[in-house]
Design an enzyme around this catalytic site. Structure first.
Site, PDB file in Angstrom:
ATOM      1  N   THR A   1       4.360  -1.211 -11.061  1.00 32.77           N
ATOM      2  CA  THR A   1       3.103  -0.493 -11.301  1.00 32.77           C
ATOM      3  C   THR A   1       3.116   0.890 -10.650  1.00 32.77           C
ATOM      4  O   THR A   1       3.751   1.081  -9.598  1.00 32.77           O
ATOM      5  CB  THR A   1       1.929  -1.321 -10.729  1.00 32.77           C
ATOM      6  OG1 THR A   1       0.779  -0.481 -10.608  1.00 32.77           O
ATOM      7  CG2 THR A   1       2.230  -1.880  -9.342  1.00 32.77           C
ATOM      8  N   ASP A   2       2.365   1.818 -11.235  1.00 29.75           N
ATOM      9  CA  ASP A   2       2.226   3.149 -10.614  1.00 29.75           C
ATOM     10  C   ASP A   2       1.440   3.073  -9.307  1.00 29.75           C
ATOM     11  O   ASP A   2       1.406   4.040  -8.543  1.00 29.75           O
ATOM     12  CB  ASP A   2       1.582   4.147 -11.593  1.00 29.75           C
ATOM     13  CG  ASP A   2       0.153   3.786 -12.003  1.00 29.75           C
ATOM     14  OD1 ASP A   2      -0.350   2.701 -11.628  1.00 29.75           O
ATOM     15  OD2 ASP A   2      -0.472   4.593 -12.722  1.00 29.75           O
ATOM     16  N   GLU A   3       0.813   1.924  -9.034  1.00 27.32           N
ATOM     17  CA  GLU A   3       0.011   1.806  -7.813  1.00 27.32           C
ATOM     18  C   GLU A   3       0.880   1.833  -6.560  1.00 27.32           C
ATOM     19  O   GLU A   3       0.378   2.048  -5.462  1.00 27.32           O
ATOM     20  CB  GLU A   3      -0.854   0.536  -7.857  1.00 27.32           C
ATOM     21  CG  GLU A   3      -1.784   0.568  -9.046  1.00 27.32           C
ATOM     22  CD  GLU A   3      -2.881  -0.479  -9.033  1.00 27.32           C
ATOM     23  OE1 GLU A   3      -3.251  -0.953  -7.957  1.00 27.32           O
ATOM     24  OE2 GLU A   3      -3.362  -0.807 -10.135  1.00 27.32           O
TER      25      GLU A   3
ATOM     26  N   TYR B   1      -1.983  -5.876  -2.929  1.00 29.73           N
ATOM     27  CA  TYR B   1      -1.305  -6.019  -4.228  1.00 29.73           C
ATOM     28  C   TYR B   1      -0.177  -4.999  -4.363  1.00 29.73           C
ATOM     29  O   TYR B   1       0.983  -5.353  -4.587  1.00 29.73           O
ATOM     30  CB  TYR B   1      -2.311  -5.864  -5.378  1.00 29.73           C
ATOM     31  CG  TYR B   1      -1.666  -5.560  -6.718  1.00 29.73           C
ATOM     32  CD1 TYR B   1      -0.801  -6.478  -7.326  1.00 29.73           C
ATOM     33  CD2 TYR B   1      -1.907  -4.351  -7.376  1.00 29.73           C
ATOM     34  CE1 TYR B   1      -0.191  -6.188  -8.545  1.00 29.73           C
ATOM     35  CE2 TYR B   1      -1.311  -4.056  -8.599  1.00 29.73           C
ATOM     36  CZ  TYR B   1      -0.453  -4.975  -9.178  1.00 29.73           C
ATOM     37  OH  TYR B   1       0.149  -4.690 -10.380  1.00 29.73           O
TER      38      TYR B   1
ATOM     39  N   LYS C   1       3.964  -5.433  -4.483  1.00 29.55           N
ATOM     40  CA  LYS C   1       4.799  -4.975  -5.599  1.00 29.55           C
ATOM     41  C   LYS C   1       5.881  -4.018  -5.086  1.00 29.55           C
ATOM     42  O   LYS C   1       7.033  -4.082  -5.505  1.00 29.55           O
ATOM     43  CB  LYS C   1       3.943  -4.268  -6.664  1.00 29.55           C
ATOM     44  CG  LYS C   1       2.982  -5.167  -7.429  1.00 29.55           C
ATOM     45  CD  LYS C   1       3.661  -6.202  -8.297  1.00 29.55           C
ATOM     46  CE  LYS C   1       4.339  -5.614  -9.512  1.00 29.55           C
ATOM     47  NZ  LYS C   1       4.856  -6.696 -10.423  1.00 29.55           N
TER      48      LYS C   1
END
Ligand code: NAD
Ligand code: TYD
Length: 345
Positions: free
Chosen positions: A123-125, A147, A151
């Site tokens: 994810t870009d997060e 989260y 990741k």
């Protein structure tokens, strides 16, 4: 092409299984999924009898099951994860178990079985928030939530397995994804289904946080491309190029459903809420990827899908979901008299 898809009963994974069977006639897929609250056999009802497809219920952190399936495939694409930021704030343990330990098990078994390619869907997060400009794949990881930190942990392990053992792993960092079959805890299906029921849409903070929206099928085509053309050890950003504030998304949903803006309810902000996500996608575009859905068309079709598929989401909004909803939103959504009563108790 024999693929082990993990987490294929969730939102993007189920879109990916369907996309691959449609696109590649000779593709065979095993879907390993634990069926957590977010895993839903209904997502793949239409293809469950396809002879090229097999479902196995199980955990990516279970060495024996992952090892036995890995012996029969050439490629692994991992979608399996705990995925909701708000839940990771309440209970981070399950995120570390699946998004870090589960990834470790996949990497180890892939190494043992000499798997030809491993794609980790990330994810870009993992970059954290950016006020101006866009992150490239070279930028530092600075995740904000349990989260995104989990990741990032899984990703770093994967890159270490590439450098240490030459494991042929690629990572995709997708932006916020929308489309059919998304569990109604994420903002778009939550707001669409609440609006359909004429109940409040709980908007965090000032509603000005920005996300870059990517249609699920465009996300799938990017993963398919990385599966075939991605260079081992490389990371690819995948963004829709549709940056919108949350209030813009909310207005769009209400307008598409012809519902009043009075349904919007400002609620307390998420802890550690990232202000803006933005990624530079030049690298995957050089491989030949382009998103095909315009945001306006994609949103119109998505809102329409939820409006027409109440059978799919209505039963999800019960039981465990309602307990979570209460825990997450109770104080933000209470009426003045309820608040007064709570304060007096
Ligand atoms: P989802 O929550 O809808 O589905 C996750 C699936 O993984 C479920 O079917 C669940 O049962 C399964 N699962 C969870 N733990 C498991 C375990 N231990 N073993 C086996 N299966 C397990 O998630 P999603 O939105 O489809 O996201 C899929 C992947 O894409 C995730 O890795 C996520 O981090 C990533 N991603 C999502 C988005 C997004 O906007 N949804 C954006 C970028 C990246
Ligand atoms: P979400 O769909 O949870 O995705 P992510 O946190 O992974 O980006 O949230 C998208 C945006 O919508 C995020 O800025 C938080 C906001 N949001 C709300 O305002 N209200 C809500 O009830 C939810 C779930 C999200």
């Amino acid at each position: 092409m024999r693929i082990l898809v993990t987490g294929g009963a969730g939102f993007i994974g189920s879109n990916f299984v369907r996309y691959m069977l449609d696109k590649h006639a000779h593709c065979r897929i095993i879907n390993l999924d634990k069926l957590t609250y977010a895993g839903n056999p209904d997502n793949l009802r239409d293809i469950e009898n396809d002879p090229r497809y097999r479902f196995v219920k199980g955990d990516i952190a279970d060495v024996s099951i992952v090892g036995s399936l890995m012996a029969n495939v050439d490629i692994v694409v991992n979608f399996a994860a705990e995925t909701h930021v708000d839940r990771s704030i309440h209970e981070p343990g399950g995120f570390i178990q699946t998004d870090v330990v589960g990834i470790y098990v996949i990497l180890e078994e892939a190494r043992k079985h000499k798997t030809r390619k491993i794609v980790l869907v990330s994810t870009d997060e993992v970059y954290g928030s950016i006020e101006k400009g866009s992150f490239t794949e070279q930028d530092r990881l600075s995740p904000s939530s349990p989260y995104s930190a989990s990741k990032a942990g899984g990703e770093l392990l994967a890159l270490a397995y590439y450098r240490t053992f030459g494991l042929p792993v690629c990572i995709t960092r997708g932006s916020n994804t929308y489309g059919p079959y998304q569990y109604p805890e994420k903002v778009i299906p939550l707001f669409v289904t609440n609006a359909l029921d004429d109940i409040p849409l709980p908007l965090y903070g000032d509603g000005l946080n920005v996300r870059d929206w990517l249609h699920a099928l465009d996300h799938c085509s990017a993963i398919d491309l990385v599966l075939h053309e991605g260079v081992p050890g490389e990371v690819y950003n995948v963004g829709g190029g549709n940056e919108r504030t949350n209030i813009q998304i909310t207005h769009m949903i209400l307008d598409l459903l012809n519902k009043p803006r009075t349904l919007i309810k400002a609620v307390p902000d998420r802890l550690g809420h990232d202000r803006r996500y933005s990624i530079d996608c030049a690298k995957i575009k050089r491989l030949g990827w382009r998103p095909e859905q315009t945001f306006e068309e994609g949103m119109r079709a998505t809102v329409d899908w939820y409006a027409k598929n109440e059978w799919w989401w209505r039963k999800l909004k019960s039981g465990e979901y309602l307990d979570y909803y209460k825990k997450q939103y109770a104080t933000g959504l209470e009426s003045d008299s309820e608040r007064q009563q709570r304060e007096n108790e």
